[in-house]
Design a protein around this motif. Structure first.
Motif, mmCIF file in Angstrom:
data_model
loop_
_atom_site.group_PDB
_atom_site.id
_atom_site.type_symbol
_atom_site.label_atom_id
_atom_site.label_comp_id
_atom_site.label_asym_id
_atom_site.label_seq_id
_atom_site.Cartn_x
_atom_site.Cartn_y
_atom_site.Cartn_z
ATOM 1 N N LEU A 79 5.517 -24.756 -0.459
ATOM 2 C CA LEU A 79 6.419 -25.280 0.584
ATOM 3 C C LEU A 79 7.630 -25.952 -0.057
ATOM 4 C CD1 LEU A 79 4.088 -26.934 3.271
ATOM 5 C CD2 LEU A 79 5.425 -24.846 3.497
ATOM 6 N N ARG A 80 7.394 -26.726 -1.116
ATOM 7 C CA ARG A 80 8.487 -27.468 -1.762
ATOM 8 C C ARG A 80 9.463 -26.512 -2.440
ATOM 9 N NH1 ARG A 80 7.189 -31.656 -5.752
ATOM 10 N NH2 ARG A 80 9.252 -32.458 -5.193
ATOM 11 N N SER A 90 8.509 -34.274 4.273
ATOM 12 C CA SER A 90 7.046 -34.300 4.199
ATOM 13 C C SER A 90 6.531 -32.873 4.155
ATOM 14 C CB SER A 90 6.433 -35.028 5.396
ATOM 15 O OG SER A 90 6.615 -34.276 6.574
ATOM 16 N N VAL A 91 5.377 -32.707 3.516
ATOM 17 C CA VAL A 91 4.660 -31.431 3.523
ATOM 18 C C VAL A 91 3.212 -31.731 3.887
ATOM 19 C CG1 VAL A 91 6.124 -30.186 1.881
ATOM 20 C CG2 VAL A 91 4.248 -31.586 1.029
ATOM 21 N N PHE A 103 -5.432 -21.528 7.751
ATOM 22 C CA PHE A 103 -4.917 -22.508 6.811
ATOM 23 C C PHE A 103 -3.420 -22.594 7.094
ATOM 24 C CE2 PHE A 103 -4.333 -25.204 3.491
ATOM 25 C CZ PHE A 103 -3.899 -24.688 2.275
ATOM 26 N N VAL A 104 -2.972 -23.741 7.601
ATOM 27 C CA VAL A 104 -1.591 -23.862 8.061
ATOM 28 C C VAL A 104 -0.842 -24.859 7.186
ATOM 29 C CG1 VAL A 104 -0.122 -24.530 9.997
ATOM 30 C CG2 VAL A 104 -2.260 -23.320 10.418
ATOM 31 N N LEU A 105 0.318 -24.448 6.710
ATOM 32 C CA LEU A 105 1.169 -25.321 5.902
ATOM 33 C C LEU A 105 2.392 -25.704 6.728
ATOM 34 C CD1 LEU A 105 1.044 -23.140 2.655
ATOM 35 C CD2 LEU A 105 -0.179 -25.276 3.044
ATOM 36 N N ASN A 114 14.159 -24.552 6.456
ATOM 37 C CA ASN A 114 12.910 -24.696 5.709
ATOM 38 C C ASN A 114 11.954 -25.675 6.361
ATOM 39 O OD1 ASN A 114 13.618 -22.887 3.560
ATOM 40 N ND2 ASN A 114 15.125 -24.429 2.960
ATOM 41 N N SER A 115 12.168 -25.984 7.647
ATOM 42 C CA SER A 115 11.218 -26.805 8.402
ATOM 43 C C SER A 115 10.393 -25.885 9.278
ATOM 44 C CB SER A 115 11.968 -27.800 9.299
ATOM 45 O OG SER A 115 12.599 -28.778 8.540
#
Lengths: 509, 191
Positions: A79-80, A90-91, A103-105, A114-115
């Motif tokens: 994600l980063r 935040s992630v 499994f959710v990111l 990127n949000s």
């Protein structure tokens, strides 16, 4: 001789004048807020199943049963890497559960591109963007009627407060609550039948209705109450009041450089789960990842407890900064932590959700019959309100149709506004029909029939699209929701089918 | 005992409780009281059985939900179907009370409605804040108690404002209560 069904009269607890006065207040409040309350209760009954609906919306999302801490770290790192690291606020990783095997990111970034949230595969790599346009629309309709934030939330908050006042005044204005406890009369006087249905559902659904009304009122006016009470208890420091309940925020480090390493989650998970047997890890989150003041949060869930989650917050050195420890708090604080799960019905598994759905529909029924009693009383007193009758029929049966139509366009298009357009079309069509006088006797039946057809059509179309992509790739929950939609269509159409059979079988003269 | 079997048994006992209460409703005299007492007491073993599967707190919630659903089902099954045109005298007798017929005046209606939203909001929040400010106990406990009380108080004040035939009575009372609460809040903040 004493009639066994009519025991000797006792002096009533409240005078007739008092009861009539409370009934007048109950009536006025119901008339003012009925449409909003009906829509909120109807959408509420549907969004109890939001987890199931989300799986129905994206039935081919990758299924993940369990993940290791190393996979969680892979996912958060991915994600980063998506955008500029300095912009990431935040992630978080939501772990799979029995109710939701995904499994959710999720990332919240200053950069909107990127949000958002992504489904990840078993190696922790984001592979599919989460798009729950229909579910998000239904939830949005429930919490703020899709009106601009300040206006919508105020109206819904007031409706919640009105609902609580209606439940309490309904009890006070019902002196025959025990005498008529099991009495349900139908087929004779319309007003009597409606009153019986309204009062019986109100009586026996009281625990649920009271809890729903109180939690709705609390959630609706929480910010106002928070501000007022924090003025005297925290000298106006609302942030401190909030953080005593939810933990400190790392928002102050938003502009700090992101030069520190993000620690692996394994040791934090081990520390959080130590001493709490039976708790499952629900989520791992990092506020301001890479900053010196970054915070690592572990969300835990007690399957036999009421709170949605227990939160534990650590700094990057592993020192515990905050723990919600709900069981150790005072009763009043535990009530606050219980508000959300009690309102959403997200505890106790499928049985509780089903009960919430059915009892939520009972609240819709009480709202519907309440206005019908008022309309019938007006008709009986020689002051009919035919326009109001049609408008109310358009509300009761137009909204189920509109909610169904909200889901249909998203089967064909990715446009974010598609559900709102579908809902608006159904709503406008229903109220347009209500403007036509000759629809007086037929409006409810037509809208009901249209709702049944729309529900069946939605289920069959969705199932066909899912099957076309390959049966094995489709989430079984998707088939279950399609079946539930078909069953609902049957129950919506059933009274009309019985009427048609009765008219067909009537002997010809 | 297997937890799930206990839970299902608990649900069945809930249904038995409702049936006993219905029997009490149809009966008379001492039998009525015995059936009623039995019906309510049977909810205790029902709660225990359900709690074996769901836990104590969640089990209590499940028991209440089950009880409501069972009761509604029993009421529906016992529905009394009547002929299409019942005697008017019977309807009047069975309908119960009607709401007050009040003197109609547009300004009174709007004034009452505005007071029911605004004045009750001010009063409930002021009383909640004042009570939380002077109550004993830890800061977070007083805060939590205050925010929980405000919606309940607010709803009760709305009922009073809309129900009281003499509109001036709740208006003056709430104004006075808000003034007193305001003084308490000021004293809390300044001391």
């Amino acid at each position: 001789m004493t009639d066994p069904l009519r025991p000797a009269m006792r002096k009533p607890l409240f005078s007739k004048g008092w009861v009539s006065a409370v009934l007048a207040g109950h009536s006025a409040l119901g008339l003012a807020f009925s449409a909003a309350i009906y829509l909120i209760c109807l959408t509420g009954s549907v969004v109890v199943f939001v987890e199931e609906l989300e799986r129905w919306e994206q039935p081919t999302a990758p299924k993940v049963v369990s993940v290791s801490p190393e996979v969680i770290d892979e996912g958060l790192a991915a994600l980063r890497e998506m955008g500029p690291k300095d912009a990431v606020r935040s992630v978080s990783a939501t772990l799979p559960s029995a109710a939701n095997p995904h499994f959710v990111l999720s990332a919240r970034s200053g950069d909107r591109l990127n949000s958002g949230s992504w489904f990840a595969d078993t190696s922790g790599q984001p592979v599919m963007k989460v798009r729950h346009d229909v579910s998000d629309f239904l939830v949005g309709l429930h919490i703020n009627l899709h009106l601009p934030y300040g206006i919508g939330t105020v109206i819904v908050g007031l409706a919640g407060m009105a609902l609580l006042a209606l439940v309490i005044s309904g009890i006070l204005a019902h002196p025959r609550i025990i005498k008529d406890a099991f009495r349900l009369r139908s087929g004779g006087s319309a007003r009597l039948s409606q009153a019986d249905l309204h009062n019986r559902i109100g009586t026996w659904g009281l625990p649920f209705h009271l809890i729903m009304a109180f939690t709705a009122a609390f959630l609706g006016v929480f910010l106002i109450a928070l501000g007022s009470v924090a003025a005297t208890t925290y000298q106006g420091d609302m942030t401190k009041a909030f953080s005593d309940l939810t933990g400190p925020s790392a928002r102050g480090a938003a502009d700090a450089p992101r030069t520190d390493p993000v620690p692996p989650s394994a040791s934090f998970i081990a520390a959080a789960t130590e001493g709490v047997p039976g708790f499952t890890v629900q989520s791992v989150s990092i506020q301001q990842p890479g900053a010196k003041e970054q915070r690592i949060g572990i969300g835990l869930h007690d399957p036999r407890g009421l709170p949605l989650r227990e939160s534990v917050l650590y700094d990057s050195k592993g020192n515990k900064v905050f723990g919600s420890d709900v069981a150790k708090r005072s009763f009043a604080q535990q009530v606050i932590f219980a508000i959300q799960p009690l309102h959403f019905g997200w505890f106790g598994g499928g049985f509780v959700k089903l009960a919430y759905g059915l009892l939520g529909l009972s609240m819709c029924s009480i709202t519907a019959t309440g206005i019908q009693i008022w309309l019938t009383r007006r008709r009986d007193k020689g002051r009919p309100a035919p326009i109001m009758e049609r408008l109310w029929a358009a509300t009761i049966w137009g909204q189920p149709l509109a909610l169904t139509l909200a889901a249909i366009p998203s089967l064909a298009t990715d446009a974010e506004g598609a559900p709102l357009l579908g809902w608006a079309t159904g709503t406008i069509a229903a109220y347009a029909l209500a403007c036509v006088p000759f629809m007086q006797a037929r409006l409810a039946a037509w809208l009901r029939a249209a709702t049944a057809v729309a529900l069946a059509g939605l289920a069959l179309l969705h199932a066909a699209i899912g099957a076309a992509g390959g049966l094995s790739a489709v989430d079984p929950m998707s088939w279950a929701v399609d079946a539930a939609l078909l069953l609902t269509a049957f129950f919506v159409a059933r009274p009309m089918l019985k009427f048609r059979r009765a008219t067909v079988e009537a002997p010809s003269l | 005992m297997n937890e799930q079997i206990a839970g299902v048994l608990g649900i069945a006992v809930c249904l038995a409780s409702v049936l006993m209460l219905r029997r009490a409703w149809r009966d008379a005299g001492l039998r009525r009281k015995l059936w009623a007492a039995g019906g309510w007491l049977v909810l205790i073993p029902a709660s225990i059985l359900i709690a074996l599967w769901w836990g104590v707190v969640v089990g209590l919630a499940v028991m209440l939900l089950t009880f409501s659903l069972c009761a509604m089902t029993v009421v529906k099954v016992g529905e009394e179907r009547r002929p299409a045109r019942p005697a008017k005298s019977r309807i009047r007798e069975e309908m119960g009370l009607d709401p007050d017929e009040r003197r109609r005046s547009r300004w009174r209606g709007w004034a009452r409605g505005a007071a029911a939203i605004l004045l009750t909001a001010i009063t409930a929040n002021a009383i909640g804040a004042a009570a939380a400010g002077i109550a004993p106990g830890a800061q977070s406990d007083r805060f939590a108690t205050g925010v929980v009380i405000v919606p309940l108080l607010w709803a009760c004040l709305i009922i009073w404002m809309l129900s009281d035939r003499v509109m001036l009575r709740p208006v003056l009372s709430m104004t006075a209560a808000s003034a007193i609460a305001g003084a308490v809040i000021a004293w809390t903040l300044l001391s």
